[in-house]
Scaffold this active site. Structure first.
Site, mmCIF file in Angstrom:
data_model
loop_
_atom_site.group_PDB
_atom_site.id
_atom_site.type_symbol
_atom_site.label_atom_id
_atom_site.label_comp_id
_atom_site.label_asym_id
_atom_site.label_seq_id
_atom_site.Cartn_x
_atom_site.Cartn_y
_atom_site.Cartn_z
ATOM 1 N N GLU A 195 -6.068 31.857 -5.621
ATOM 2 C CA GLU A 195 -4.964 31.254 -6.367
ATOM 3 C C GLU A 195 -5.168 31.566 -7.832
ATOM 4 O O GLU A 195 -6.245 31.304 -8.379
ATOM 5 C CB GLU A 195 -5.021 29.734 -6.239
ATOM 6 C CG GLU A 195 -4.230 29.164 -5.123
ATOM 7 C CD GLU A 195 -4.304 27.633 -5.144
ATOM 8 O OE1 GLU A 195 -4.314 27.025 -6.236
ATOM 9 O OE2 GLU A 195 -4.368 27.069 -4.055
ATOM 10 N N TYR B 76 -0.609 23.075 2.059
ATOM 11 C CA TYR B 76 -1.636 22.635 1.117
ATOM 12 C C TYR B 76 -1.745 21.115 1.236
ATOM 13 O O TYR B 76 -0.919 20.388 0.699
ATOM 14 C CB TYR B 76 -1.214 23.040 -0.288
ATOM 15 C CG TYR B 76 -2.232 22.877 -1.399
ATOM 16 C CD1 TYR B 76 -3.019 21.732 -1.533
ATOM 17 C CD2 TYR B 76 -2.377 23.885 -2.357
ATOM 18 C CE1 TYR B 76 -3.929 21.603 -2.564
ATOM 19 C CE2 TYR B 76 -3.291 23.756 -3.399
ATOM 20 C CZ TYR B 76 -4.057 22.610 -3.490
ATOM 21 O OH TYR B 76 -4.957 22.476 -4.525
ATOM 22 N N ASP C 112 -2.789 18.235 -12.930
ATOM 23 C CA ASP C 112 -4.149 18.694 -13.217
ATOM 24 C C ASP C 112 -4.955 17.731 -14.069
ATOM 25 O O ASP C 112 -4.460 17.145 -15.026
ATOM 26 C CB ASP C 112 -4.102 20.061 -13.913
ATOM 27 C CG ASP C 112 -3.719 21.152 -12.936
ATOM 28 O OD1 ASP C 112 -4.398 21.263 -11.903
ATOM 29 O OD2 ASP C 112 -2.730 21.865 -13.188
#
Ligand SMILES: Cc1ncc(COP(=O)(O)O)c(C=O)c1O
Lengths: 260, 412
Positions: A48, A173, A59
């Protein structure tokens, strides 16, 4: 040469191997391309590539800092995508970024530029299924052979999980915990449930990511899913002035733990 | 019908229009968030829709507004300011609410919702600290745990409000990422919510973020506009004001004000005043409608200041509450349709407005609505013809800005 994400992951899985997908912030240092190559050479099944964004909502501190540093070094979506064309390591590449960058470049131009650079996957954590389909990026991506990975979370309902698994391309995911990216001292209890829930409803490769930080945690998580994504633990090493060698060594450790 | 006045009970107007089922105002809005918080947004949407049509909830909310927040707030006719500017100025006095700004209207509604959803904790972002103080206040009132995210730069320039929040029992987390202002506080509050969504409600402070927030916050703020419309008619012999003006950060006091006029007073011109910072040409400002382009940030499609690649550009404003590079999606929609006008006032004009209102009316405004005053002072007799009637929402009082302006203005 482009390697298709889902086809490759399915083929690797069929050999009985657990899948390993490291995350590298694009544009983080001059040698970031070599970092990706080192990941590939040491047992990654796909990589990725993060395209840095000013406001990365999903994040934690490590990837925030890496993104900011890459931006300060002048990284742009165009520069990261075009530099990635040189990687060419025989495993699939996927970009991970935020939807505003895609939207700003335009769906078609963005997808076309990925295709031109041999990138076969795209992960956008702030573009959930409904908005992906409503805005039509899924169609634009498909026209350029780009596979849109979708995220599933511990709070995702069963009905929605089924929709996500059906609509995802490349892999599903599974977010291993409630939270954002960043290292954790142990694997969350929710990882097992998330992995098992995905495996129960889909044949598509199902990976666990977010918070998986050590070879031991990777090994444990891989018992519940087809493999793992490891981001912050690798990016921290790069921020601490590590380069391709350190990245390669860490990926090799992860590989060994998954193969054990 | 009598106009709302102090000491009378708050009577809520019927609920206003909903966005589309996919959370849009025209092409703006939506729900661009991590998968983890999608279920919480769905739960919130349904809890709000049910509650907002539930008489018991509405009574609880109206009672809190009158008995706790001190509503209805008056509309004050400003005689000396009107003489000075040559236009007839009416102020909607949100500065007189408990905690000193319109933010309390929204948080009391969201605190009630939090309790209905069975959650025990609230988190919030804050710029000027007014929304943080309001949230901490409601949390104390309802016995909820409260954490407030605030940019480190704002912690510095709004020290009084930081202290107030702590006094009220809230934890204040300084945010150092990015520009360390409101935009980054929203990022960190969202990140925290992703981790704690099962037990925690995110009490968002403006008409922004993912659906249903822009709708829900507008509905909890529409009491400002609904009251003002009736009060203006009482003062203006049944007429509506020709201009309705409010400052814009995320846009909640303006949207709450506009909601009372947009369909019911088609002749009133709606004007939002953005942060002009050091001037629009300088590139250092917070004028998202004037200088922004469509994008997707903080869970919504709206207008944002950004570079050619889509990286969000930091806003600049003397006022922490307007220091935000985006705007709520319903404003973007009104702007696109030409149903509201979006203007700006610079830092200097806001400071001039701050002093002007203090000197002429004995009212010290917050720096945010001082932008609206400063804009009006510039435009009265120009784009706002002499003799016009203007309703201006005074969204908050200026105590929190006193220290900052003492530094800037020095000895008076
Ligand atoms: C007094 C006051 N007015 C206005 C604002 C700006 O917010 P909004 O545009 O949501 O009303 C703030 C925000 O902190 C404020 O404190």
């Amino acid at each position: 040469m482009t390697v298709h994400l889902e086809a490759h992951l399915r083929a690797q899985r069929a050999t009985g191997r657990k899948l390993l997908v490291p995350y590298v912030t694009g544009g983080l240092g001059k040698d970031w391309i070599d970092v990706v190559r080192a990941c590939a050479a040491n047992g990654a099944d796909a990589v990725e590539i993060g395209i840095p964004f000013s406001d990365p909502m999903m994040d934690g501190k490590t990837i925030q800092e890496a993104s900011q540093r890459a931006l300060d070094l002048g990284a742009t979506p165009e520069s990261v995508i075009s530099q990635a064309a040189d990687i060419d390591v025989g495993i699939p590449l996927a970009v991970m970024t935020y939807y505003n960058l895609v939207y700003r470049m335009g769906h078609d131009r963005f997808a076309a530029s990925l295709e031109a650079s041999g990138i076969s996957g795209c992960i956008l954590p702030d573009l959930p299924l409904d908005e992906l389909q409503r805005g039509g990026f899924d169609t634009a991506a498909a026209e350029h052979n780009v596979e849109c990975v979708l995220l599933a979370s511990p709070t995702t309902t069963d009905a929605r999980l089924l929709d996500i698994c059906r609509s995802a391309r490349g892999f599903v995911y599974g977010v291993s915990l409630m939270g954002i990216t960043g290292e954790r001292t142990s694997l969350a209890g929710s990882a097992k449930i998330m992995g098992e829930r995905m495996k129960a409803v889909t044949d598509r490769p199902a990976l666990l990511g977010v918070g998986i930080s050590t070879p031991e945690q990777a090994h444990e998580a891989a018992q519940y899913a087809d493999g793992v994504i490891v981001g912050s633990a690798l990016v921290r090493r790069l921020l601490q002035s590590g380069g391709p060698d350190e990245a390669g060594a860490f990926v090799a450790e992860l590989r060994a733990a998954l193969d054990a | 019908m009598n106009a709302p006045s102090r000491g009378t009970a708050v009577e809520l107007d019927p609920p206003g229009p909903e966005p589309t089922t996919d959370g849009r105002f025209g092409d703006f809005g939506g729900r661009y968030v991590p998968e983890s918080i999608i279920p919480a947004l769905e739960e919130l949407e349904s809890a709000f829709r049910t509650s907002w049509h539930d008489d018991e909830f509405r009574l609880q909310y109206a009672t809190l507004l009158s008995e706790y927040a001190g509503r209805p707030t008056p509309v004050t006719e400003c005689h000396r300011l009107s003489d000075r500017l040559g236009v007839r100025v009416l102020l909607k006095r949100e500065d007189l609410t408990h905690t000193g700004s319109h933010k309390i209207n929204n948080v009391l509604g969201q605190a009630l919702l939090t309790r209905r959803m069975g959650k025990q904790r609230v988190i919030a972002e804050t710029g000027a600290g007014q929304h943080g103080v309001a949230t901490a206040t409601a949390a104390a009132l309802f016995g909820l745990d409260c954490t407030v995210y605030m940019g480190a730069v704002d912690v510095e320039r709004q020290a009084l409000n930081v202290w107030r929040m702590k006094l009220l029992g809230a934890e204040v987390v300084p945010v150092t990422s990015g520009s360390a202002t409101l935009k980054d506080a929203v990022n960190d509050a969202m990140r925290e919510w992703v981790a704690s969504v099962e037990t925690t409600h995110y009490c968002l402070g403006s008409v922004m973020g993912p659906h249903p927030f822009p709708w829900l916050v507008r509905e909890f703020q529409r009491v400002v506009g609904d009251e003002a419309r009736k009060q203006c008619r009482a003062i203006l012999n049944g007429k509506d004001p020709q201009y309705v003006v409010a400052c814009i950060g995320g846009g909640s006091n303006a949207m709450g004000t506009f909601a009372g006029f947009v369909t019911q007073c088609p002749d009133s011109v709606l004007i939002g005043v953005e942060a002009g910072g050091l001037g629009l040409e300088s590139g250092h400002h917070g004028a998202a409608v004037n200088r922004g382009v469509p994008g997707i940030v903080h869970g919504m499609r709206s207008l944002f200041l950004q570079d050619e690649h889509g990286q969000v550009v930091e806003a600049t404003s003397i006022s922490a509450g307007l220091d935000y590079p985006g705007i709520g999606p319903e404003h973007a929609h009104l702007a696109e349709l030409g149903m509201a006008r979006y203007e700006y006032a610079t830092d200097d004009e806001a400071v001039a407005g701050f002093q002007l209102l203090a000197e002429t009316e004995g009212i010290v405004p917050a720096l945010e609505p001082a932008h609206a005053i400063g804009w009006l002072a510039r435009e009265a007799g120009r784009s706002i013809p002499s003799g016009s009637t203007v309703l201006l929402t005074l969204s908050g009082r200026g105590d929190k800005d006193a220290a900052q302006l003492m530094d800037r203005l020095g000895e008076l």
